[in-house]
Scaffold this active site. Structure first.
Site, mmCIF file in Angstrom:
data_model
loop_
_atom_site.group_PDB
_atom_site.id
_atom_site.type_symbol
_atom_site.label_atom_id
_atom_site.label_comp_id
_atom_site.label_asym_id
_atom_site.label_seq_id
_atom_site.Cartn_x
_atom_site.Cartn_y
_atom_site.Cartn_z
ATOM 1 N N GLY A 144 0.763 -1.253 0.000
ATOM 2 C CA GLY A 144 0.000 0.000 0.000
ATOM 3 C C GLY A 144 0.791 1.300 0.000
ATOM 4 O O GLY A 144 0.229 2.351 0.290
ATOM 5 N N LYS A 194 3.683 -1.030 -14.686
ATOM 6 C CA LYS A 194 5.062 -1.500 -14.462
ATOM 7 C C LYS A 194 5.226 -2.869 -15.121
ATOM 8 O O LYS A 194 4.361 -3.721 -14.981
ATOM 9 C CB LYS A 194 5.372 -1.645 -12.984
ATOM 10 C CG LYS A 194 6.795 -2.166 -12.790
ATOM 11 C CD LYS A 194 7.159 -2.389 -11.371
ATOM 12 C CE LYS A 194 6.582 -3.661 -10.812
ATOM 13 N NZ LYS A 194 6.967 -3.876 -9.415
ATOM 14 N N ASP A 199 -5.950 -5.786 -5.117
ATOM 15 C CA ASP A 199 -4.846 -6.752 -5.072
ATOM 16 C C ASP A 199 -5.420 -8.138 -4.815
ATOM 17 O O ASP A 199 -6.520 -8.276 -4.289
ATOM 18 C CB ASP A 199 -3.832 -6.399 -3.973
ATOM 19 C CG ASP A 199 -2.454 -6.999 -4.240
ATOM 20 O OD1 ASP A 199 -1.529 -6.220 -4.584
ATOM 21 O OD2 ASP A 199 -2.290 -8.227 -4.129
ATOM 22 N N ASP A 213 1.506 -1.162 -10.092
ATOM 23 C CA ASP A 213 2.875 -1.578 -9.771
ATOM 24 C C ASP A 213 2.862 -3.107 -9.718
ATOM 25 O O ASP A 213 3.646 -3.725 -9.007
ATOM 26 C CB ASP A 213 3.222 -0.984 -8.393
ATOM 27 C CG ASP A 213 4.695 -1.124 -8.046
ATOM 28 O OD1 ASP A 213 5.519 -1.115 -8.961
ATOM 29 O OD2 ASP A 213 5.000 -1.243 -6.842
#
Ligand SMILES: C[S@@+](CC[C@H](N)C(=O)[O-])C[C@H]1O[C@@H](n2cnc3c(N)ncnc32)[C@H](O)[C@@H]1O
Length: 228
Positions: free
Chosen positions: A79, A182, A98, A142
């Site tokens: 986080g 990413k 997630d 990410d």
């Protein structure tokens, strides 16, 4: 036991291979600690992960996050990206997604979804339950696959995750806005580049200083979504 230690110490002293190995290991450990000033900095600043410094550097350069934005952060655990985003976005909705459970924040504008980006229908439903028919001004990610340590496999898994995010952006990112991805950049990167090109006016790749030199990770900043 004492004898075993003596033999071991004696062998360490005479063995050129072991001595070389030891020196190399020491140097690497030292380099790792120096490079990991980011982990120490993150801990001191109460950020949940060192990755926050990658986002902060990208933000300083590209100004992706704005206070009036609603944001979706995909692959968010533990986080730290969210902490940085929430420092800027105080009122509009921020959804973080997630596979893993994440330690919740008590901010009223932050909502959590524990689901995989590959579960398109279920994830869409969860998002719509929160934002109704709205779309986001920015998607950040990410995301990284569970590493198998077979680089070829990991880099392709990373490309596949990002392609799933591109598909998700078709429905949930506003036209004209941006997305941050990413990826482990290697030979399959072109598969992702094609997907991005078909959806965004342009993209650039960028490797923040906070990324480890040994890592192949790079961020893909996608500008100006073309289709509605
Ligand atoms: C490098 S971590 C993200 C760190 C985070 N940005 C932060 O600042 O704390 C990558 C995350 O991607 C998540 N992930 C991997 N596969 C996923 C999937 N299929 N769907 C959603 N999240 C996934 C992992 O569970 C992991 O928490």
């Amino acid at each position: 036991m004492a004898k075993k230690n003596r033999v071991w110490n004696a062998w360490k002293q005479v063995s050129p291979i072991k001595t070389w190995f030891h020196r190399k290991k020491k140097v690497n450990q030292w380099a790792y600690i120096v490079r990991d000033e980011y982990a120490i900095k993150a801990q001191k600043a109460w950020f949940r992960a060192r990755s926050v410094y990658k986002l902060l550097e990208i933000q300083e350069r590209f100004w992706l996050i704005k206070p009036e934005f609603s944001v979706m952060d995909i692959g968010c655990a533990p986080g730290s990206f969210l902490q940085a985003i929430r420092n800027i976005v105080r009122e509009k909705i921020i959804i973080w997604v997630d596979l893993k459970e994440v330690k919740p924040f008590s901010y009223p504008n932050v909502k959590t979804i524990v689901q995989s980006i590959f579960e398109y229908d279920e994830l869409s439903k969860s998002v719509i339950d929160i934002v109704w028919d709205d779309r986001f001004d920015l998607i950040t990610s990410d995301i990284a696959p569970n590493t198998t340590w077979v680089f070829d496999v990991d880099q392709y898994a990373s490309v596949e995750l990002n392609i799933a995010i591109c598909e998700f952006s078709d429905r949930f990112l506003k036209k004209g806005w941006n997305m941050l991805l990413k990826v482990f950049k290697w030979e399959d990167f072109n598969d992702l580049a094609m997907q991005v090109r078909s959806r965004f006016e342009k993209f650039v790749t960028y490797k923040p200083v906070a990324c480890r030199d040994s890592s192949h990770e790079e961020y893909v900043i996608c500008f100006n979504k073309i289709k509605d």
